[in-house]
Design an enzyme around this catalytic site. Structure first.
Site, PDB file in Angstrom:
ATOM      1  N   ASP A  71      -1.295   5.183  -0.325  1.00 45.29           N
ATOM      2  CA  ASP A  71      -1.834   4.055   0.524  1.00 45.29           C
ATOM      3  C   ASP A  71      -3.223   4.572   1.072  1.00 45.29           C
ATOM      4  O   ASP A  71      -3.806   4.335   2.148  1.00 45.29           O
ATOM      5  CB  ASP A  71      -1.273   3.756   1.980  1.00 45.29           C
ATOM      6  N   LYS A 126      -6.469   3.455  -3.010  1.00 48.24           N
ATOM      7  CA  LYS A 126      -7.067   3.937  -4.220  1.00 48.24           C
ATOM      8  C   LYS A 126      -7.474   2.743  -5.175  1.00 48.24           C
ATOM      9  O   LYS A 126      -8.341   2.971  -5.972  1.00 48.24           O
ATOM     10  CB  LYS A 126      -5.653   4.569  -5.233  1.00 48.24           C
ATOM     11  N   ASN A 145       6.967   0.762  -7.083  1.00 51.36           N
ATOM     12  CA  ASN A 145       6.979   1.303  -5.433  1.00 51.36           C
ATOM     13  C   ASN A 145       5.696   1.431  -5.063  1.00 51.36           C
ATOM     14  O   ASN A 145       5.378   1.724  -3.882  1.00 51.36           O
ATOM     15  CB  ASN A 145       7.711   2.644  -5.468  1.00 51.36           C
ATOM     16  N   ALA A 146       4.849   1.475  -6.055  1.00 50.82           N
ATOM     17  CA  ALA A 146       3.227   1.723  -5.644  1.00 50.82           C
ATOM     18  C   ALA A 146       2.587   0.293  -5.426  1.00 50.82           C
ATOM     19  O   ALA A 146       3.187  -0.625  -5.946  1.00 50.82           O
ATOM     20  CB  ALA A 146       2.457   2.304  -6.569  1.00 50.82           C
ATOM     21  N   GLY A 147       1.932   0.230  -4.517  1.00 54.12           N
ATOM     22  CA  GLY A 147       1.099  -1.135  -4.369  1.00 54.12           C
ATOM     23  C   GLY A 147      -0.416  -0.932  -4.189  1.00 54.12           C
ATOM     24  O   GLY A 147      -0.856  -0.317  -3.326  1.00 54.12           O
ATOM     25  N   HIS A 148      -1.258  -1.558  -4.982  1.00 47.63           N
ATOM     26  CA  HIS A 148      -2.602  -1.452  -4.779  1.00 47.63           C
ATOM     27  C   HIS A 148      -3.284  -2.736  -4.327  1.00 47.63           C
ATOM     28  O   HIS A 148      -2.929  -3.761  -5.018  1.00 47.63           O
ATOM     29  CB  HIS A 148      -3.394  -1.196  -6.112  1.00 47.63           C
ATOM     30  N   THR A 177       8.382  10.891  -3.819  1.00 40.11           N
ATOM     31  CA  THR A 177       8.556   9.958  -4.611  1.00 40.11           C
ATOM     32  C   THR A 177       9.244  10.678  -6.059  1.00 40.11           C
ATOM     33  O   THR A 177       9.405  11.808  -5.676  1.00 40.11           O
ATOM     34  CB  THR A 177       7.626   8.955  -5.094  1.00 40.11           C
ATOM     35  N   THR A 219       4.045  -2.909  -0.640  1.00 41.19           N
ATOM     36  CA  THR A 219       5.194  -3.021  -1.331  1.00 41.19           C
ATOM     37  C   THR A 219       6.505  -3.661  -0.315  1.00 41.19           C
ATOM     38  O   THR A 219       6.924  -4.525  -0.838  1.00 41.19           O
ATOM     39  CB  THR A 219       5.801  -1.749  -2.096  1.00 41.19           C
ATOM     40  N   ASP A 223     -14.373   2.589   8.831  1.00 39.52           N
ATOM     41  CA  ASP A 223     -14.720   1.749   9.982  1.00 39.52           C
ATOM     42  C   ASP A 223     -13.431   1.404  10.754  1.00 39.52           C
ATOM     43  O   ASP A 223     -13.576   0.946  12.041  1.00 39.52           O
ATOM     44  CB  ASP A 223     -14.815   0.336   9.334  1.00 39.52           C
TER      45      ASP A 223
HETATM   46  P1  IMP Z   1      10.232   5.602  -3.825  1.00 40.82           P
HETATM   47  O1  IMP Z   1       9.080   6.054  -4.430  1.00 40.82           O
HETATM   48  O2  IMP Z   1      10.499   4.180  -3.835  1.00 40.82           O
HETATM   49  O3  IMP Z   1      11.534   6.423  -4.240  1.00 40.82           O
HETATM   50  O4  IMP Z   1      10.251   6.109  -2.426  1.00 40.82           O
HETATM   51  C1  IMP Z   1      10.145   7.478  -1.860  1.00 40.82           C
HETATM   52  C2  IMP Z   1       9.157   7.761  -0.846  1.00 40.82           C
HETATM   53  O5  IMP Z   1       7.816   7.559  -1.039  1.00 40.82           O
HETATM   54  C3  IMP Z   1       9.324   6.945   0.572  1.00 40.82           C
HETATM   55  O6  IMP Z   1       9.082   7.423   1.791  1.00 40.82           O
HETATM   56  C4  IMP Z   1       8.419   5.579   0.241  1.00 40.82           C
HETATM   57  O7  IMP Z   1       7.993   5.222   1.418  1.00 40.82           O
HETATM   58  C5  IMP Z   1       7.214   6.540  -0.320  1.00 40.82           C
HETATM   59  N1  IMP Z   1       6.407   5.943  -1.197  1.00 40.82           N
HETATM   60  C6  IMP Z   1       6.559   5.597  -2.548  1.00 40.82           C
HETATM   61  N2  IMP Z   1       5.328   4.907  -3.155  1.00 40.82           N
HETATM   62  C7  IMP Z   1       4.735   4.786  -2.241  1.00 40.82           C
HETATM   63  C8  IMP Z   1       3.150   4.387  -1.945  1.00 40.82           C
HETATM   64  O8  IMP Z   1       2.612   3.944  -2.962  1.00 40.82           O
HETATM   65  N3  IMP Z   1       2.763   4.423  -0.798  1.00 40.82           N
HETATM   66  C9  IMP Z   1       3.316   5.139   0.247  1.00 40.82           C
HETATM   67  N4  IMP Z   1       4.521   5.638   0.212  1.00 40.82           N
HETATM   68  C10 IMP Z   1       5.198   5.347  -1.078  1.00 40.82           C
END
Ligand code: IMP
Length: 405
Positions: free
Chosen positions: A12, A15, A37-40, A222, A283, A316
């Site tokens: 977060d 990126k 699991n990632a979000g842009h 992760t 996400t 900011d």
């Molecule tokens: P998983 O990747 O869903 O297995 O989650 C494992 C840990 O990584 C958890 O604490 C999630 O909240 C964190 N996590 C996974 N992807 C992200 C991301 O893109 N941003 C922030 N935290 C993430």
């Protein structure tokens, strides 16, 4: 030129913004790890777009996007993103390529993901998908193109999940396969060809270094490697092809899910920063914990990824604070490194340096020299502590809110 973009914190870091800044000159943007699991989040002409799987370079009409073999691919999610982006007028043409070797997230992965909520994962099935990959029972994108082989692998896997109906899952996934077939390619061959042709290439790591399964705050991490070297295994290119690694660092820290966050702000300050910074998971929508910038841990990311340049995001967000702290180091003893036993990190005492805040809005400023002296002071101190060159500072959500240095 081949550049890797790495998040230097717990994900977060915005990126997506960095890719948006660097991506306008890129011919190719390729994603090498993680999954939905990632979000842009990208702001495009005032509209908020959230991507989970499609590389954010897709917003540029001529940029080729690759989803590499290192990605844990949820086909349903990808199809939904493609359809949403198409409905926003984004043309795909022949410019999205999906590795035949990427492992598929299956319905049973989502059922079993962090069932007891030990890590507080995103529940997107990512960990169990990688578990199957390493246990060599995973099902890959290419399998969808060969129904007989797919059915055999699926029925073997489903033996452990009697609640799931073989034919239902089979039909659904074969349908996904038909949709995705035109995008499937040997992406390693393609990418190597692009690199040999001298194209501008950005390799996009998902999450952040402190969530790396090997180098992060294990077990609160992760299941993949955001670390820059993983761009080679996750895409099938040699390490000597990479010219530089650029880090993305938010001007403060945030964390979602379980795990230590030693620089966490007081509840009032956290609330202020969370609201201004919109610190809710892209996400899952979960509120993120927020902390002061942890230059000590970012320093670990800088070293372990050989980052020479960074982009600072969301500066900011700190505008209303009267003073700002930076964690320079920790007082910790008797462990080889701060990451040895991450459960102990919250017991280590952060050593802070306190700087005056600037207490004025900075989002409209586009020239570094026009920033308040306290803001410049903060930026320069970061550069000094981390021994890196700062190449851009984001001072607001739109791409115009950027100061290039
Ligand atoms: P998983 O990747 O869903 O297995 O989650 C494992 C840990 O990584 C958890 O604490 C999630 O909240 C964190 N996590 C996974 N992807 C992200 C991301 O893109 N941003 C922030 N935290 C993430």
């Amino acid at each position: 030129m081949v550049r890797v973009i790495v998040g230097t914190q717990w994900g977060d870091e915005a990126k997506g913004r960095a890719i948006q800044l660097l991506g306008k000159n890129a011919d190719v943007v390729a994603r090498y790890n993680g999954g939905a699991n990632a979000g842009h989040t990208i702001y495009l002409q005032g509209e908020k777009l959230i991507f989970h799987l499609v590389p954010s370079g897709i917003i540029y009409p001529y940029t080729i996007c690759i989803i590499g073999n290192g990605v844990a691919l949820d086909p349903e999610q990808l199809i939904s993103e493609i359809n949403t982006l198409k409905s926003k007028g984004i043309e795909f043409g022949k410019r999205l390529f999906l590795s035949d070797k990427a492992h598929l997230v299956m319905p049973y992965h989502k059922i079993t993901d962090d069932k007891d909520n030990i890590i507080e994962t995103t529940k997107r099935g990512i960990g169990p998908c990688y578990e199957d990959k390493y246990a060599r029972r995973g099902i890959r994108v290419a399998d969808l193109l060969y129904p007989k082989i797919f059915k055999e692998k699926l029925s073997l896997n489903l033996k452990k999940y009697p609640s799931l109906n073989l034919n239902e899952v089979y039909e659904k996934y074969i349908g996904f396969g038909k949709f995705l077939a035109p995008f499937v390619a040997d992406t390693s061959r393609l990418l190597n060809q692009f690199i040999d042709d001298g194209k501008e290439v950005l390799l996009e790591g998902a999450h952040g270094f402190l969530l790396d399964i090997d180098h992060g705050t294990y077990p609160f991490v992760t299941s993949s490697n955001p670390q820059a070297g993983s761009a080679c295994t996750g895409l099938g290119i040699g390490p000597t092809k990479i010219d530089e690694v650029i880090g993305v660092m938010k001007s403060y820290t945030s964390r979602v899910g379980k795990g230590p966050l030693p620089t966490r702000l007081s509840p009032e300050l956290e609330e202020k920063v969370r609201e201004k910074g919109e610190e809710y998971g892209a996400t899952t929508g979960r509120p993120r914990r927020c902390g002061w910038l942890d230059a000590y841990l970012v320093g670990k990311a800088i070293k372990s990824n050989d980052i020479k340049k960074i982009i600072i995001t969301k500066l900011d967000v700190l505008s209303s604070l009267s003073e700002i702290k930076i964690c320079k180091e920790y007082k910790y003893q008797n462990v080889p490194s701060i990451f040895s036993i991450p459960e102990l990190i919250s017991k280590f005492e952060p050593v802070y340096e306190t700087l005056p805040g600037w207490r004025t809005e900075i989002s409209h400023i586009t020239k570094y020299s026009n920033l308040p002296k306290e803001t410049k002071n903060y930026v320069e101190r970061i550069s000094e502590l981390l021994n890196v060159k700062i190449i851009a500072i984001c001072v607001g959500p739109e791409k115009e809110n950027t100061i290039y240095l």
